[in-house]
Scaffold this motif. Structure first.
Motif, PDB file in Angstrom:
ATOM      1  N   LEU A 170       0.822  -1.219   0.000  1.00 55.79           N
ATOM      2  CA  LEU A 170       0.000   0.000   0.000  1.00 55.79           C
ATOM      3  C   LEU A 170       0.853   1.265   0.000  1.00 55.79           C
ATOM      4  O   LEU A 170       0.371   2.346  -0.295  1.00 55.79           O
ATOM      5  CB  LEU A 170      -0.886   0.061   1.259  1.00 55.79           C
ATOM      6  CG  LEU A 170      -1.748  -1.138   1.628  1.00 55.79           C
ATOM      7  CD1 LEU A 170      -2.410  -0.899   2.977  1.00 55.79           C
ATOM      8  CD2 LEU A 170      -2.800  -1.386   0.553  1.00 55.79           C
ATOM      9  N   ALA A 171       2.143   1.102   0.383  1.00 62.07           N
ATOM     10  CA  ALA A 171       2.984   2.253   0.719  1.00 62.07           C
ATOM     11  C   ALA A 171       3.441   3.073  -0.478  1.00 62.07           C
ATOM     12  O   ALA A 171       3.921   2.526  -1.461  1.00 62.07           O
ATOM     13  CB  ALA A 171       4.209   1.774   1.497  1.00 62.07           C
ATOM     14  N   ASP A 172       3.279   4.388  -0.353  1.00 65.36           N
ATOM     15  CA  ASP A 172       3.964   5.326  -1.247  1.00 65.36           C
ATOM     16  C   ASP A 172       5.289   5.724  -0.603  1.00 65.36           C
ATOM     17  O   ASP A 172       6.251   6.045  -1.288  1.00 65.36           O
ATOM     18  CB  ASP A 172       3.093   6.568  -1.474  1.00 65.36           C
ATOM     19  CG  ASP A 172       1.805   6.219  -2.204  1.00 65.36           C
ATOM     20  OD1 ASP A 172       1.882   5.845  -3.385  1.00 65.36           O
ATOM     21  OD2 ASP A 172       0.726   6.276  -1.577  1.00 65.36           O
ATOM     22  N   PHE A 173       5.300   5.731   0.739  1.00 67.26           N
ATOM     23  CA  PHE A 173       6.495   6.046   1.520  1.00 67.26           C
ATOM     24  C   PHE A 173       6.569   5.094   2.705  1.00 67.26           C
ATOM     25  O   PHE A 173       5.539   4.688   3.238  1.00 67.26           O
ATOM     26  CB  PHE A 173       6.450   7.488   2.058  1.00 67.26           C
ATOM     27  CG  PHE A 173       6.250   8.527   1.000  1.00 67.26           C
ATOM     28  CD1 PHE A 173       7.310   8.965   0.212  1.00 67.26           C
ATOM     29  CD2 PHE A 173       4.988   9.059   0.776  1.00 67.26           C
ATOM     30  CE1 PHE A 173       7.116   9.925  -0.768  1.00 67.26           C
ATOM     31  CE2 PHE A 173       4.784  10.017  -0.217  1.00 67.26           C
ATOM     32  CZ  PHE A 173       5.847  10.441  -0.985  1.00 67.26           C
ATOM     33  N   VAL A 174       7.796   4.747   3.110  1.00 63.13           N
ATOM     34  CA  VAL A 174       7.986   3.885   4.280  1.00 63.13           C
ATOM     35  C   VAL A 174       8.870   4.626   5.280  1.00 63.13           C
ATOM     36  O   VAL A 174       9.920   5.161   4.920  1.00 63.13           O
ATOM     37  CB  VAL A 174       8.657   2.534   3.898  1.00 63.13           C
ATOM     38  CG1 VAL A 174       8.931   1.691   5.148  1.00 63.13           C
ATOM     39  CG2 VAL A 174       7.767   1.757   2.920  1.00 63.13           C
ATOM     40  N   ILE A 175       8.415   4.661   6.522  1.00 62.79           N
ATOM     41  CA  ILE A 175       9.229   5.204   7.610  1.00 62.79           C
ATOM     42  C   ILE A 175       9.698   4.026   8.442  1.00 62.79           C
ATOM     43  O   ILE A 175       8.884   3.218   8.892  1.00 62.79           O
ATOM     44  CB  ILE A 175       8.425   6.211   8.472  1.00 62.79           C
ATOM     45  CG1 ILE A 175       8.205   7.495   7.671  1.00 62.79           C
ATOM     46  CG2 ILE A 175       9.156   6.498   9.788  1.00 62.79           C
ATOM     47  CD1 ILE A 175       7.423   8.568   8.398  1.00 62.79           C
ATOM     48  N   LYS A 176      11.013   3.911   8.598  1.00 63.02           N
ATOM     49  CA  LYS A 176      11.592   2.803   9.372  1.00 63.02           C
ATOM     50  C   LYS A 176      11.675   3.228  10.836  1.00 63.02           C
ATOM     51  O   LYS A 176      12.299   4.242  11.153  1.00 63.02           O
ATOM     52  CB  LYS A 176      12.992   2.468   8.862  1.00 63.02           C
ATOM     53  CG  LYS A 176      13.006   1.999   7.427  1.00 63.02           C
ATOM     54  CD  LYS A 176      13.232   0.520   7.367  1.00 63.02           C
ATOM     55  CE  LYS A 176      13.331   0.030   5.943  1.00 63.02           C
ATOM     56  NZ  LYS A 176      12.671  -1.233   5.751  1.00 63.02           N
ATOM     57  N   ASN A 177      11.042   2.448  11.694  1.00 60.14           N
ATOM     58  CA  ASN A 177      11.083   2.740  13.130  1.00 60.14           C
ATOM     59  C   ASN A 177      11.667   1.540  13.863  1.00 60.14           C
ATOM     60  O   ASN A 177      11.062   0.984  14.779  1.00 60.14           O
ATOM     61  CB  ASN A 177       9.675   3.080  13.636  1.00 60.14           C
ATOM     62  CG  ASN A 177       9.691   3.607  15.053  1.00 60.14           C
ATOM     63  OD1 ASN A 177      10.729   4.035  15.557  1.00 60.14           O
ATOM     64  ND2 ASN A 177       8.563   3.556  15.712  1.00 60.14           N
ATOM     65  N   ASP A 178      12.877   1.149  13.414  1.00 58.09           N
ATOM     66  CA  ASP A 178      13.510  -0.061  13.957  1.00 58.09           C
ATOM     67  C   ASP A 178      14.645   0.264  14.921  1.00 58.09           C
ATOM     68  O   ASP A 178      15.454  -0.590  15.267  1.00 58.09           O
ATOM     69  CB  ASP A 178      14.034  -0.934  12.814  1.00 58.09           C
ATOM     70  CG  ASP A 178      14.993  -0.180  11.902  1.00 58.09           C
ATOM     71  OD1 ASP A 178      15.334   0.985  12.211  1.00 58.09           O
ATOM     72  OD2 ASP A 178      15.397  -0.752  10.876  1.00 58.09           O
ATOM     73  N   GLU A 179      14.709   1.546  15.329  1.00 52.16           N
ATOM     74  CA  GLU A 179      15.721   2.048  16.266  1.00 52.16           C
ATOM     75  C   GLU A 179      17.130   2.090  15.678  1.00 52.16           C
ATOM     76  O   GLU A 179      18.089   2.339  16.392  1.00 52.16           O
ATOM     77  CB  GLU A 179      15.665   1.302  17.612  1.00 52.16           C
ATOM     78  CG  GLU A 179      14.312   1.520  18.280  1.00 52.16           C
ATOM     79  CD  GLU A 179      14.143   0.884  19.637  1.00 52.16           C
ATOM     80  OE1 GLU A 179      15.056   0.188  20.106  1.00 52.16           O
ATOM     81  OE2 GLU A 179      13.072   1.084  20.229  1.00 52.16           O
TER      82      GLU A 179
END
Length: 198
Positions: A170-179
């Motif tokens: 679904l993503a147009d953009f991905v934000i990585k929140n994996d520290e």
């Protein structure tokens, strides 16, 4: 009209934190889940319709929505859950439309929801941001913030949500929140992009 940006992610991914950063940057923010809770407690017409479907136990003596009871009632009965969603979702949709009109002068708007379709597919969204984090980290975060839930319960919730792969489609953009990366610079970059597109 303002650009409409959808933000989604699985439980514990950190989508609420990402939304808080966008909000701090001045973006008008709408949480479908929070507004649904508010409407279920405050919209008299909606309350009557829910009560007609589920009975008097759907609301406590003080008139507040009996969320725990309703959850137990509907999650084992998919048809009933579908009927409840068919009542609540259109009302949230009307509320969202009114909110969008109130903020039409903003460069962009941010909407958070656990369940989302691709931008433009049965929705008015222009772009979708998916907040992503590894499952083990998501479980650890939820355990830390919600002592009421066991690891098994959290993993059960994750198994019932759409998979990470499906969400990424679904993503147009991905934000990585994996520290391994800072969140704020990732959000700032998108904020600048959305302000330019206006």
């Amino acid at each position: 009209m303002a650009l409409q940006i959808g933000i989604t992610g699985g439980i514990g991914s950190g989508k609420s934190m990402v939304c808080r950063i966008f909000k701090a940057l001045g973006a008008p923010f709408y949480s479908a889940d929070e507004r649904a809770k508010w409407l279920l407690n405050n919209d008299e017409k909606l309350k009557k319709t829910v009560e007609a479907l589920l009975g008097k136990d759907a609301y406590l003596a003080d008139g507040s929505y009996n969320r725990r009871w309703v959850a137990q009632e509907v999650f084992s009965k998919p048809a009933l859950l579908q009927q409840l969603n068919a009542i609540v979702h259109p009302r949230v949709g009307e509320d969202t439309e009114a909110w969008v009109k109130r903020h039409k002068k903003a460069p962009y708007l941010v909407k958070e929801a656990a369940i989302m379709a691709r931008a433009g597919q049965r929705n008015s969204l222009d772009k979708i941001i998916v907040v992503e984090a590894p499952v083990a980290l998501r479980v650890a975060r939820v355990l830390q913030r919600d002592a009421q839930r066991s690891e098994a319960e959290i993993r059960d919730i994750i198994s019932r949500q759409i998979s990470d792969d499906e969400r990424l489609q679904l993503a147009d953009f991905v934000i990585k929140n994996d520290e391994s990366q800072l969140l704020t610079p990732q959000v700032w970059e998108l904020h600048q992009l959305f302000c330019k597109k206006r």
